[in-house]
Design an enzyme around this catalytic site. Structure first.
Site, PDB file in Angstrom:
ATOM      1  N   ARG A   1      -4.541 -10.086   4.178  1.00 37.80           N
ATOM      2  CA  ARG A   1      -4.421 -10.406   2.323  1.00 37.80           C
ATOM      3  C   ARG A   1      -3.567  -9.299   2.332  1.00 37.80           C
ATOM      4  O   ARG A   1      -3.544  -8.186   2.524  1.00 37.80           O
ATOM      5  CB  ARG A   1      -6.003  -9.185   2.490  1.00 37.80           C
ATOM      6  CG  ARG A   1      -6.657  -9.099   1.384  1.00 37.80           C
ATOM      7  CD  ARG A   1      -7.261  -8.344   0.905  1.00 37.80           C
ATOM      8  NE  ARG A   1      -8.094  -7.440   0.111  1.00 37.80           N
ATOM      9  CZ  ARG A   1      -7.064  -6.754  -1.193  1.00 37.80           C
ATOM     10  NH1 ARG A   1      -6.432  -6.644  -0.965  1.00 37.80           N
ATOM     11  NH2 ARG A   1      -8.066  -6.629  -2.183  1.00 37.80           N
TER      12      ARG A   1
ATOM     13  N   LYS B   1       0.928  -1.069  -0.079  1.00 41.03           N
ATOM     14  CA  LYS B   1      -0.047  -0.131   0.232  1.00 41.03           C
ATOM     15  C   LYS B   1       0.781   1.773   0.107  1.00 41.03           C
ATOM     16  O   LYS B   1       2.203   0.886   0.781  1.00 41.03           O
ATOM     17  CB  LYS B   1      -0.561  -0.139   1.138  1.00 41.03           C
ATOM     18  CG  LYS B   1      -2.305  -1.184   0.946  1.00 41.03           C
ATOM     19  CD  LYS B   1      -3.528  -0.693   1.148  1.00 41.03           C
ATOM     20  CE  LYS B   1      -4.482  -1.403   0.848  1.00 41.03           C
ATOM     21  NZ  LYS B   1      -5.621  -1.675   1.944  1.00 41.03           N
TER      22      LYS B   1
HETATM   23  C1  7PM Z   1      -5.769   0.533  -5.841  1.00 43.54           C
HETATM   24  C2  7PM Z   1      -5.922   0.926  -4.337  1.00 43.54           C
HETATM   25  C3  7PM Z   1      -5.764  -0.567  -5.892  1.00 43.54           C
HETATM   26  C4  7PM Z   1      -5.571   0.056  -3.439  1.00 43.54           C
HETATM   27  C5  7PM Z   1      -5.533  -1.385  -4.386  1.00 43.54           C
HETATM   28  C6  7PM Z   1      -6.086  -0.447  -3.634  1.00 43.54           C
HETATM   29  C7  7PM Z   1      -8.979  -3.926   0.978  1.00 43.54           C
HETATM   30  C8  7PM Z   1      -9.691  -4.715   0.145  1.00 43.54           C
HETATM   31  C9  7PM Z   1      -8.180  -3.377  -1.182  1.00 43.54           C
HETATM   32  C10 7PM Z   1      -8.087  -4.498   2.184  1.00 43.54           C
HETATM   33  C11 7PM Z   1     -10.226  -5.673   2.529  1.00 43.54           C
HETATM   34  C12 7PM Z   1      -5.823  -3.124  -2.348  1.00 43.54           C
HETATM   35  C13 7PM Z   1      -6.692  -2.084  -2.486  1.00 43.54           C
HETATM   36  N1  7PM Z   1      -7.776  -3.685  -0.053  1.00 43.54           N
HETATM   37  N2  7PM Z   1     -10.598  -5.248   0.841  1.00 43.54           N
HETATM   38  N3  7PM Z   1      -9.423  -4.434  -0.847  1.00 43.54           N
HETATM   39  N4  7PM Z   1      -9.404  -4.735   3.010  1.00 43.54           N
HETATM   40  N5  7PM Z   1     -10.712  -6.008   3.469  1.00 43.54           N
HETATM   41  O1  7PM Z   1      -4.057  -2.389  -2.130  1.00 43.54           O
HETATM   42  O2  7PM Z   1      -7.401  -3.382   2.544  1.00 43.54           O
HETATM   43  O3  7PM Z   1      -5.695  -3.981  -3.005  1.00 43.54           O
HETATM   44  S1  7PM Z   1      -7.512  -3.060  -2.639  1.00 43.54           S
END
Ligand code: 7PM
Length: 282
Positions: free
Chosen positions: A255, A221
């Site tokens: 995750r 992230k």
């Molecule tokens: C851009 C920014 C692309 C953030 C993808 C993301 C989470 C999630 C995501 C989380 C849960 C990523 C995120 N993040 N579901 N879906 N918790 N429960 O880094 O932190 O994958 S998308």
């Protein structure tokens, strides 16, 4: 402490790793490499071999500024992959969606967990989750993906995130979801500054205290980019460090993109955490 994921039990007394399988063509870190069904299955198989107990499949990019995806587009991206995965691999499939139509079709196709970054607040989503009888992950987000990183503001981020999540869990229980089937997630990076994210991780025990098992996503992230000025493809080590910290502080499901490294790291972490319990039974 275990979840019933459409008949498959998931033991939460040990940390579990959820591998991220993105099927969005604009996915931010895998660059759309896993768009096709075959490559998605191959990637999922690899993550299961590395120790993932859950595969999370999302068809909507929640990247800050990302465009909305139609129901049909999300169904087309996600459902064929879930169907194939369910036939080929004995793994729990999680669907990362906020749309009730996608939740319903995903569970019918074999998904055993609903992961919703909007915490079942879209019209119809809560009722579909109740009817589907699978566990749900309720995530905190301030604002909406397109604008959430513009000006995140809190009086007290930890208290506000906890109160939001507990209130959503209470609504879900009132609607008919068993308390034992609810996971909470602080939503790192979703309407939060670097300092908000750091405080939430530091104070994770405040969220653990709610009694609901926690799922956390820190993998690759932007907070890592902010701390170390590294591009997304060079964030493995700090991602693993944050997964270890989260698991040490009480998170139950991590995750992540990098399954092998995270599984090894949280297993040694769990051995240290559990050393007193081993002695007590001898
Ligand atoms: C851009 C920014 C692309 C953030 C993808 C993301 C989470 C999630 C995501 C989380 C849960 C990523 C995120 N993040 N579901 N879906 N918790 N429960 O880094 O932190 O994958 S998308």
């Amino acid at each position: 402490m275990q979840l019933n994921c459409a008949g498959t039990l998931l033991d939460l007394s040990q940390p579990q790793v959820m591998g991220i399988l993105n099927v969005t063509p604009d996915s931010f870190s895998d660059g759309g490499r896993f768009v096709g069904r075959d490559s998605a299955i191959a990637h999922a198989r690899e993550m299961v071999a590395e120790g993932a107990s859950i595969i999370d499949i999302g068809g909507e990019s929640t990247r800050p500024g990302a465009a909305d995806v139609s129901v049909q587009e999300e169904l087309d991206r996600v459902i064929p992959v879930i169907e194939s995965l369910h036939l080929e691999l004995p793994v729990i499939i999680s669907v990362d969606t906020s749309k009730p139509e996608v939740m319903r079709a995903a569970v019918a196709a074999g998904a055993g967990l609903i992961n919703d970054v909007r915490a079942l607040r879209e019209p119809g989503a809560l009722q579909v989750a109740v009817d589907s009888h699978v566990p749900v992950c309720l995530m905190h987000m301030q604002g909406a993906p397109r604008t959430m990183q513009q000006q995140p503001e809190y009086q007290d981020v930890v208290t506000e995130v906890r109160d939001f999540l507990v209130a959503r869990a209470t609504d879900c229980i009132a609607a008919g979801i068993p308390a034992e089937q609810i996971l909470l997630d602080p939503g790192f990076g979703f309407g939060k500054t670097l300092e908000h994210n750091l405080r939430l991780l530091r104070q994770l025990p405040v969220l653990v205290q709610t009694g609901y098992p926690l799922l956390v996503g820190l993998s690759r992230k932007s907070m890592i980019g902010q701390l170390l000025d590294l591009p997304v493809e060079q964030r493995l080590q700090p991602s693993v460090a944050l997964a270890v910290l989260a698991s040490w502080l009480g998170a139950r499901i991590l995750r992540v993109h990098d399954v092998a490294a995270t599984v090894q790291a949280v297993r040694v972490c769990a051995a240290v955490k559990d050393v007193d319990t081993i002695n007590a039974t001898r």
